[in-house]
Design a protein around this motif. Structure first.
Motif, PDB file in Angstrom:
ATOM      1  N   PHE A  39       0.864  -1.178   0.000  1.00 58.73           N
ATOM      2  CA  PHE A  39       0.000   0.000   0.000  1.00 58.73           C
ATOM      3  C   PHE A  39       0.900   1.227   0.000  1.00 58.73           C
ATOM      4  O   PHE A  39       1.960   1.225   0.630  1.00 58.73           O
ATOM      5  CB  PHE A  39      -0.908   0.040   1.235  1.00 58.73           C
ATOM      6  CG  PHE A  39      -1.919  -1.063   1.301  1.00 58.73           C
ATOM      7  CD1 PHE A  39      -3.225  -0.851   0.863  1.00 58.73           C
ATOM      8  CD2 PHE A  39      -1.591  -2.320   1.788  1.00 58.73           C
ATOM      9  CE1 PHE A  39      -4.176  -1.861   0.927  1.00 58.73           C
ATOM     10  CE2 PHE A  39      -2.526  -3.340   1.863  1.00 58.73           C
ATOM     11  CZ  PHE A  39      -3.827  -3.112   1.425  1.00 58.73           C
ATOM     12  N   SER A  40       0.455   2.293  -0.665  1.00 60.93           N
ATOM     13  CA  SER A  40       1.286   3.485  -0.776  1.00 60.93           C
ATOM     14  C   SER A  40       0.437   4.739  -0.636  1.00 60.93           C
ATOM     15  O   SER A  40      -0.706   4.785  -1.102  1.00 60.93           O
ATOM     16  CB  SER A  40       2.008   3.500  -2.132  1.00 60.93           C
ATOM     17  OG  SER A  40       2.785   4.659  -2.276  1.00 60.93           O
ATOM     18  N   CYS A  41       1.016   5.758   0.028  1.00 55.06           N
ATOM     19  CA  CYS A  41       0.296   7.023   0.187  1.00 55.06           C
ATOM     20  C   CYS A  41       1.282   8.176   0.354  1.00 55.06           C
ATOM     21  O   CYS A  41       2.473   7.967   0.606  1.00 55.06           O
ATOM     22  CB  CYS A  41      -0.664   6.970   1.377  1.00 55.06           C
ATOM     23  SG  CYS A  41       0.146   6.719   2.964  1.00 55.06           S
ATOM     24  N   ASP A  42       0.740   9.390   0.230  1.00 51.28           N
ATOM     25  CA  ASP A  42       1.529  10.610   0.409  1.00 51.28           C
ATOM     26  C   ASP A  42       1.309  11.120   1.821  1.00 51.28           C
ATOM     27  O   ASP A  42       0.200  11.546   2.174  1.00 51.28           O
ATOM     28  CB  ASP A  42       1.095  11.653  -0.627  1.00 51.28           C
ATOM     29  CG  ASP A  42       1.897  12.950  -0.515  1.00 51.28           C
ATOM     30  OD1 ASP A  42       2.780  13.043   0.362  1.00 51.28           O
ATOM     31  OD2 ASP A  42       1.627  13.872  -1.308  1.00 51.28           O
TER      32      ASP A  42
ATOM     33  N   ALA B  86      -6.984   7.255   4.625  1.00 57.90           N
ATOM     34  CA  ALA B  86      -7.748   6.269   3.866  1.00 57.90           C
ATOM     35  C   ALA B  86      -6.890   5.047   3.531  1.00 57.90           C
ATOM     36  O   ALA B  86      -7.350   3.896   3.644  1.00 57.90           O
ATOM     37  CB  ALA B  86      -8.280   6.905   2.579  1.00 57.90           C
ATOM     38  N   THR B  87      -5.632   5.282   3.144  1.00 60.72           N
ATOM     39  CA  THR B  87      -4.752   4.166   2.780  1.00 60.72           C
ATOM     40  C   THR B  87      -4.394   3.330   4.006  1.00 60.72           C
ATOM     41  O   THR B  87      -4.359   2.085   3.936  1.00 60.72           O
ATOM     42  CB  THR B  87      -3.471   4.687   2.108  1.00 60.72           C
ATOM     43  OG1 THR B  87      -3.828   5.529   1.008  1.00 60.72           O
ATOM     44  CG2 THR B  87      -2.617   3.548   1.603  1.00 60.72           C
TER      45      THR B  87
ATOM     46  N   LYS C  85      -3.093 -11.517   6.993  1.00 58.28           N
ATOM     47  CA  LYS C  85      -1.864 -11.584   6.208  1.00 58.28           C
ATOM     48  C   LYS C  85      -1.075 -10.292   6.390  1.00 58.28           C
ATOM     49  O   LYS C  85      -1.652  -9.243   6.688  1.00 58.28           O
ATOM     50  CB  LYS C  85      -2.180 -11.786   4.721  1.00 58.28           C
ATOM     51  CG  LYS C  85      -2.741 -13.162   4.376  1.00 58.28           C
ATOM     52  CD  LYS C  85      -3.004 -13.271   2.888  1.00 58.28           C
ATOM     53  CE  LYS C  85      -3.537 -14.649   2.517  1.00 58.28           C
ATOM     54  NZ  LYS C  85      -2.515 -15.692   2.735  1.00 58.28           N
ATOM     55  N   PRO C  86       0.233 -10.326   6.194  1.00 56.61           N
ATOM     56  CA  PRO C  86       1.042  -9.118   6.375  1.00 56.61           C
ATOM     57  C   PRO C  86       0.893  -8.159   5.206  1.00 56.61           C
ATOM     58  O   PRO C  86       0.602  -8.562   4.064  1.00 56.61           O
ATOM     59  CB  PRO C  86       2.473  -9.661   6.468  1.00 56.61           C
ATOM     60  CG  PRO C  86       2.440 -10.942   5.693  1.00 56.61           C
ATOM     61  CD  PRO C  86       1.064 -11.513   5.909  1.00 56.61           C
ATOM     62  N   ALA C  87       1.110  -6.888   5.479  1.00 52.28           N
ATOM     63  CA  ALA C  87       1.063  -5.852   4.453  1.00 52.28           C
ATOM     64  C   ALA C  87       2.171  -4.850   4.711  1.00 52.28           C
ATOM     65  O   ALA C  87       2.702  -4.741   5.824  1.00 52.28           O
ATOM     66  CB  ALA C  87      -0.299  -5.160   4.435  1.00 52.28           C
ATOM     67  N   PHE C  88       2.502  -4.090   3.671  1.00 50.02           N
ATOM     68  CA  PHE C  88       3.571  -3.083   3.729  1.00 50.02           C
ATOM     69  C   PHE C  88       2.963  -1.740   3.362  1.00 50.02           C
ATOM     70  O   PHE C  88       2.509  -1.536   2.227  1.00 50.02           O
ATOM     71  CB  PHE C  88       4.691  -3.459   2.753  1.00 50.02           C
ATOM     72  CG  PHE C  88       5.913  -2.612   2.852  1.00 50.02           C
ATOM     73  CD1 PHE C  88       6.998  -3.022   3.615  1.00 50.02           C
ATOM     74  CD2 PHE C  88       6.012  -1.398   2.171  1.00 50.02           C
ATOM     75  CE1 PHE C  88       8.152  -2.240   3.700  1.00 50.02           C
ATOM     76  CE2 PHE C  88       7.155  -0.617   2.252  1.00 50.02           C
ATOM     77  CZ  PHE C  88       8.226  -1.043   3.019  1.00 50.02           C
ATOM     78  N   LEU C  89       2.920  -0.817   4.317  1.00 50.08           N
ATOM     79  CA  LEU C  89       2.379   0.519   4.108  1.00 50.08           C
ATOM     80  C   LEU C  89       3.537   1.486   3.881  1.00 50.08           C
ATOM     81  O   LEU C  89       4.335   1.749   4.775  1.00 50.08           O
ATOM     82  CB  LEU C  89       1.544   0.953   5.315  1.00 50.08           C
ATOM     83  CG  LEU C  89       0.993   2.382   5.303  1.00 50.08           C
ATOM     84  CD1 LEU C  89       0.098   2.611   4.086  1.00 50.08           C
ATOM     85  CD2 LEU C  89       0.245   2.675   6.600  1.00 50.08           C
ATOM     86  N   HIS C  90       3.621   2.002   2.668  1.00 49.83           N
ATOM     87  CA  HIS C  90       4.704   2.905   2.287  1.00 49.83           C
ATOM     88  C   HIS C  90       4.191   4.343   2.352  1.00 49.83           C
ATOM     89  O   HIS C  90       3.362   4.756   1.540  1.00 49.83           O
ATOM     90  CB  HIS C  90       5.174   2.553   0.868  1.00 49.83           C
ATOM     91  CG  HIS C  90       6.269   3.424   0.357  1.00 49.83           C
ATOM     92  ND1 HIS C  90       6.601   3.493  -0.985  1.00 49.83           N
ATOM     93  CD2 HIS C  90       7.127   4.265   0.999  1.00 49.83           C
ATOM     94  CE1 HIS C  90       7.606   4.335  -1.134  1.00 49.83           C
ATOM     95  NE2 HIS C  90       7.941   4.813   0.046  1.00 49.83           N
TER      96      HIS C  90
END
Length: 594
Positions: A110-113, A122-123, A136-141
């Motif tokens: 997942f990516s956001c500013d 929201a992201t 499950k694992p996730a990666f928030l950038h």
């Protein structure tokens, strides 16, 4: 109160335990431990910077998370990378994080500013919902900026153009947020400024009060949180006869006969796991194979793969899994396959496990019993990576307990105490098992069976700091441990035949040294010989020599291993104390008959 364990380092050493914490959430849904604290629907959140994402420790954690998720094992973990594009003075290549994490197997991206609070909110919600619902694992950038320097003493203008620093400061996220709120008609700039001023005033008031609180002033105050607080535990009623019969099977009859150390450790682990459902073991090959030396054989069949976890080949991940599970009430018993393989992961003990109560004033703990097969004297196997006689790094960590048995019965009794120390006193304990003594049967002659022991009654333990003393001789005390205890017993008849009345003191607990017990054990002896299979420099003997010099008038000598790695082949024991060398040193020290 917010369940935010202190981050003890900025080099991503907290990422492996985040994987463990996430695993523990799912594991507790299947077998909830007595001291579990995380709700079943919780997720673990772990934040770090773009520079830290490159650290090998971080990469190991990402890989462990992916490896776990790839097998559809629940792992509710949200990694959050706050990407400001620079690590102190070294810039992260533009697009690097997105390129390397955008399409990893088993890790949703997942990516956001970060300058856009709506996009970020929201992201982040979407990422958290994915982790919580899919397990499950996730990666928030999150793309961010860095205001000012890396730390208080860091001046960014020494390595960045002034214009670039000022351009970054102009991107203050507070200003962006005020602009977005104003455009949405939610909050005017004047109202936002008033909130800012009120907040600043409140911070100043709280700061003025905070600085009046008592500060640490002396060593006792600093060290007060080294040892975690004890916790209340439910009484453990031993397993029923039926449960033991189902677990042990034919092994129950074999308990009437003397056995080798590895088998007695296996039985002790079985009884402990029957008594304590919160015990979970993890490590490479501990489950299906039963360990390289068969110490954990049958345990996966007895307790299932949930409690006997075969891990990937990564010692940092093994220890991180244990640390994270301990923070949700489990009693982890991780295994490091060989002592030499601890060194690539030792910071998980030094920088994370041992320091957590220290940095949190005892609010967070991660008790465990770390089993390590180690020390030397293996005949012709594996060289220095499978024969490692250095324990200096373990003895150097404040608060860590290091135990080392010399025979199977002591190993069983000491393991019970180690689990009690972890469960009730929340200690980090390392249980060092001498590989060469795992199969040892004989002492003086072939097939005499004198080094085998019967399985001790389940009520028998050896308390922390309790040393072993055999013999009452006042001429000589041989102070030793592990293989040294075995070798000293082997040569004791010859030493006494030389007219030297001898006692053998088995230290058992290598850290903290049981100083009072050792002083009592050698009381009345005219000579003390220390037999230490670790190295001459940095070995256990250095501390023992200093201690006995301080508390005893006995004449002292030591015999140690050389400052060397261990060879393979016929020279496997050439650098370490030998039976012949111990006998010669004893006679030279105590002046026996020729």
């Amino acid at each position: 109160a917010l369940m935010i364990p202190p981050q003890t380092s900025t080099i991503a050493s907290h990422l492996p335990k985040a994987v463990g914490a996430a695993y523990a959430i799912a594991a507790a849904r299947r077998h909830r431990p007595e001291h579990a604290i995380l709700p079943d629907d919780a997720i673990a959140f772990c934040s770090f910077g773009d520079a830290s994402a490159n650290h090998s420790t971080a990469q190991g954690a990402f890989n462990a998370a992916q490896w776990t998720a790839f097998q559809s094992i629940p792992l509710p973990l949200l990694f959050c990378c706050e990407d400001n594009g620079i690590g102190i003075s070294t810039k992260t290549p533009q697009g690097w994080i997105a390129a390397t994490f955008g399409a990893r197997a088993g890790l949703k991206y997942f990516s956001c500013d970060g300058l856009d609070i709506y996009d970020t909110h929201a992201t982040a919600l979407a990422a958290a919902d994915y982790v919580r619902s899919r397990r499950k694992p996730a990666f928030l950038h999150v793309r961010t900026i860095r205001l000012y320097g890396h730390a208080g003493a860091d001046m960014p203008t020494t390595y960045l153009p002034k214009a670039e620093v000022e351009a970054e400061e102009a991107q203050d996220p507070l200003l962006h947020s005020v602009r977005l709120l104003d455009q949405a008609g939610v909050l005017s700039p004047a109202a936002a400024l008033e909130i800012y001023r009120e907040t600043a005033d409140r911070v100043a008031r709280v700061a003025a009060e905070a600085v009046t609180r008592p500060r640490l002033k002396d060593a006792a105050g600093v060290m007060a949180s080294l040892i975690p607080p004890a916790r209340a535990c439910r009484p453990t009623n031993g397993p029923t006869a039926e449960a033991r019969e189902a677990a042990f099977g034919a092994d129950l009859k074999a308990m009437d006969e003397p056995q080798i150390m590895s088998r007695l450790i296996n039985w002790a682990l079985t009884d402990l796991m029957l008594e304590n459902p919160a015990i979970v073991m993890m490590g490479e090959d501990v489950g299906r194979k039963g360990g390289v030396y068969g110490v954990t054989q049958k345990l996966q069949a007895r307790f299932g793969p949930d409690r006997m976890i075969d891990t990937l080949l990564d010692e940092q991940s093994i220890l991180g899994l244990a640390i994270g599970m301990a923070q949700n009430g489990f009693i982890p018993m991780p295994e490091i396959q060989f002592l030499a393989y601890l060194h690539n992961a030792e910071d998980q003990i030094r920088g994370e496990a041992a320091t957590l109560p220290f940095f949190s004033n005892g609010q967070f703990t991660n008790p465990m019993v770390l089993r390590i097969a180690g020390l030397g004297y293996q005949k012709g196997f594996g060289g220095h990576f499978h024969n490692d006689n250095s324990v200096a790094v373990l003895r150097d960590i404040p608060g860590v307990i290091l135990a080392c048995p010399s025979n199977g019965a002591d190993a069983a009794r000491m393991l019970r105490e180690c689990v009690r120390l972890a469960r009730e006193e929340q200690r980090v304990v390392v249980f060092l098992e001498p590989i060469a003594l795992y199969p040892m049967r004989d002492l003086h002659a072939d097939k005499d069976g004198l080094w085998m022991r019967r399985y001790p009654d389940r009520a028998e333990t050896i308390a922390l700091g309790e040393v072993g003393v055999e013999g009452e001789g006042a001429d000589l005390a041989i102070v030793t441990f592990g293989n040294g205890t075995y070798l000293s017993h082997k040569v004791r008849p010859g030493i006494e035949a030389a007219g030297i009345r001898t006692r053998i003191v088995d230290i058992r607990w290598l850290s903290p040294l049981p100083k009072a017990a050792l002083a009592d054990a050698v009381a009345g002896c005219r000579h003390v010989l220390i037999v230490d299979e670790t190295r001459h420099s940095g070995g256990v003997a250095e501390a023992l020599m200093a201690h006995f010099h301080e508390v005893s008038d006995a004449k002292l000598a030591r015999i140690t291993a050389e400052d060397s790695f261990i060879a393979t082949g016929p020279a496997y024991a050439a650098t370490m104390p030998s039976a012949e060398g111990i006998a010669a040193a004893a006679i030279a020290l105590a002046g026996g008959k020729a």
